[in-house]
Write a protein that holds these residues in place. Structure first.
Motif, PDB file in Angstrom:
ATOM      1  N   ALA A 236      -4.506  -6.984  -4.046  1.00  0.00           N
ATOM      2  CA  ALA A 236      -4.100  -6.200  -5.193  1.00  0.00           C
ATOM      3  C   ALA A 236      -3.249  -5.140  -4.727  1.00  0.00           C
ATOM      4  N   THR A 237      -3.045  -4.679  -3.198  1.00  0.00           N
ATOM      5  CA  THR A 237      -2.476  -3.741  -2.888  1.00  0.00           C
ATOM      6  C   THR A 237      -1.138  -4.314  -2.634  1.00  0.00           C
ATOM      7  N   ALA A 238      -0.564  -5.684  -2.978  1.00  0.00           N
ATOM      8  CA  ALA A 238       0.569  -6.314  -2.874  1.00  0.00           C
ATOM      9  C   ALA A 238       1.301  -6.178  -4.286  1.00  0.00           C
ATOM     10  N   VAL A 239       1.772  -4.750  -4.583  1.00  0.00           N
ATOM     11  CA  VAL A 239       2.333  -4.610  -6.078  1.00  0.00           C
ATOM     12  C   VAL A 239       3.461  -5.083  -6.279  1.00  0.00           C
ATOM     13  N   ASN A 240       4.489  -5.189  -5.213  1.00  0.00           N
ATOM     14  CA  ASN A 240       5.826  -5.886  -5.416  1.00  0.00           C
ATOM     15  C   ASN A 240       5.608  -7.339  -5.741  1.00  0.00           C
ATOM     16  N   HIS A 241       4.625  -7.784  -5.076  1.00  0.00           N
ATOM     17  CA  HIS A 241       4.591  -9.527  -5.080  1.00  0.00           C
ATOM     18  C   HIS A 241       3.990  -9.677  -6.512  1.00  0.00           C
TER      19      HIS A 241
ATOM     20  N   SER B  35       6.259  -4.277   0.766  1.00  0.00           N
ATOM     21  CA  SER B  35       7.393  -3.138   0.810  1.00  0.00           C
ATOM     22  C   SER B  35       8.726  -3.252   1.238  1.00  0.00           C
ATOM     23  N   LEU B  36       8.895  -4.258   2.277  1.00  0.00           N
ATOM     24  CA  LEU B  36      10.141  -4.281   2.948  1.00  0.00           C
ATOM     25  C   LEU B  36      10.651  -5.795   2.690  1.00  0.00           C
ATOM     26  N   VAL B  37       9.861  -6.722   3.024  1.00  0.00           N
ATOM     27  CA  VAL B  37      10.472  -7.876   2.930  1.00  0.00           C
ATOM     28  C   VAL B  37      10.434  -8.867   1.476  1.00  0.00           C
ATOM     29  N   LEU B  38       9.334  -8.430   1.029  1.00  0.00           N
ATOM     30  CA  LEU B  38       9.235  -9.075  -0.478  1.00  0.00           C
ATOM     31  C   LEU B  38      10.500  -8.857  -1.436  1.00  0.00           C
ATOM     32  N   PRO B  39      11.079  -7.684  -1.553  1.00  0.00           N
ATOM     33  CA  PRO B  39      12.089  -7.261  -2.467  1.00  0.00           C
ATOM     34  C   PRO B  39      13.301  -8.047  -1.937  1.00  0.00           C
TER      35      PRO B  39
END
Length: 236
Positions: A19-24, A207-211
Motif C-alpha cells: 500500500a506504500t507503493a503509491v506511484n505503482h 519513488s525513483l525507479v517506477l516513474p
C-alpha cells in the motif's frame, strides 16, 4: 468448489506493505480507468486501496473480498463513501449481473479453476463490457513469496490469452508491465528469499525507479514485465 488459497495473514501483511507503493498503484489505476464504464465491480479488493482511487471517477463502484476478516475491514474503511458498495464474493460462482466491467488485480493467479473464474467474471458483465486484469508474469519468478500467498501460477501473454479465449472472451489489449519490477522481484524473493513487504527497497523503487519505468513503457512496450495487463470484452 471455490476456496481461498494461501496464508491470509501473510497476504494481508503483503497488501499492507505494498500500500506504500503509491506511484505503482496510481500507474495501474490509470491503466484500467478507460475501460471501467459507469458501474464496475472489483474482484478481490483487499484493503480497498484501488477502490478508493477508482471510485471518485465513477457513478457507482462495487468492491468485493473473499476473506471474511478482510471483508470486515473493507466495509469499515469504505463506509464513508456512498457510491461504493461492498460485498463478499468468491470465484468461480453462478451469479449473473449487469455491471459495466469487472476489474481484478492480482487475484486470478490464486484460483485453481482460472477459466471458470473468468467465465464467472464474464457473467457479471453486460454484453460489450470489459474484463480488466493484472496478473503476475513468468513461472520462472515463482518463489516462496508466491507459494506463501497462495499463487498457483504465473502468466505469460500467451497463457493469459489462452485462458481468456477459453472463457469465451474477446481479447482487446494484452501487454507486459513493469519490466524492471520483474528483475527486482526475482532478486528479492528468489535470490534473497524476502517477502514483498513495506521497507526501504519498496520506497526507493516506487519513488525513483517506477516513474522512469512508467514513462519508458508508455513509449515502448517491453518484451517482459512483472505483470501481465489484459483487457477482454464480453461478446455482444
Amino acid at each position: 468448489m471455490a476456496e481461498i488459497t494461501g496464508d491470509q495473514r501473510i497476504q494481508s501483511e503483503v497488501l499492507e506493505g505494498l500500500a506504500t507503493a503509491v506511484n505503482h498503484r496510481r500507474w495501474f489505476v490509470e491503466l484500467a480507468l478507460p475501460y471501467l464504464g459507469d458501474n464496475p465491480i472489483e474482484i478481490g479488493s483487499g484493503l480497498g486501496d484501488y477502490a478508493l482511487e477508482w471510485a471518485p471517477h465513477l457513478e457507482r463502484f462495487t468492491a468485493t473480498e473473499a476473506d471474511p476478516d478482510r471483508l470486515v475491514g473493507l466495509k469499515e474503511r469504505l463506509a464513508d463513501h456512498p457510491n461504493i458498495d461492498v460485498r463478499q464474493m468468491l470465484l468461480p460462482h453462478s451469479e449473473n449481473g449487469d455491471y459495466s466491467a469487472v476489474v481484478s488485480y492480482n487475484v486470478l493467479e490464486h484460483i485453481e479453476d482460472h477459466v471458470g473464474a473468468l467465465r464467472s467474471m464474464r457473467d457479471l458483465v453486460r454484453p460489450g463490457g470489459a474484463i480488466v486484469l493484472i496478473v503476475p508474469a513468468f513461472m520462472f519468478a515463482m518463489g516462496p513469496a508466491d507459494i506463501a500467498t497462495g499463487h498457483v501460477r504465473r502468466y505469460t501473454k500467451k497463457t493469459m490469452r489462452a485462458a481468456l479465449t477459453e472463457a469465451g472472451l474477446t481479447v482487446e489489449k494484452l501487454h507486459y508491465a513493469n519490466a524492471l519490477g520483474l528483475i527486482g522481484y526475482f532478486m528479492a524473493t528468489k535470490v534473497f528469499r524476502l517477502m514483498p513487504k513495506e521497507g526501504p527497497m519498496v520506497k526507493v523503487y516506487d519513488s525513483l525507479v517506477l516513474p522512469v519505468t512508467k514513462a519508458a513503457e508508455q513509449a515502448v512496450r517491453p518484451p517482459f514485465g512483472q505483470s501481465v495487463f489484459a483487457v477482454a470484452r464480453v461478446p455482444a
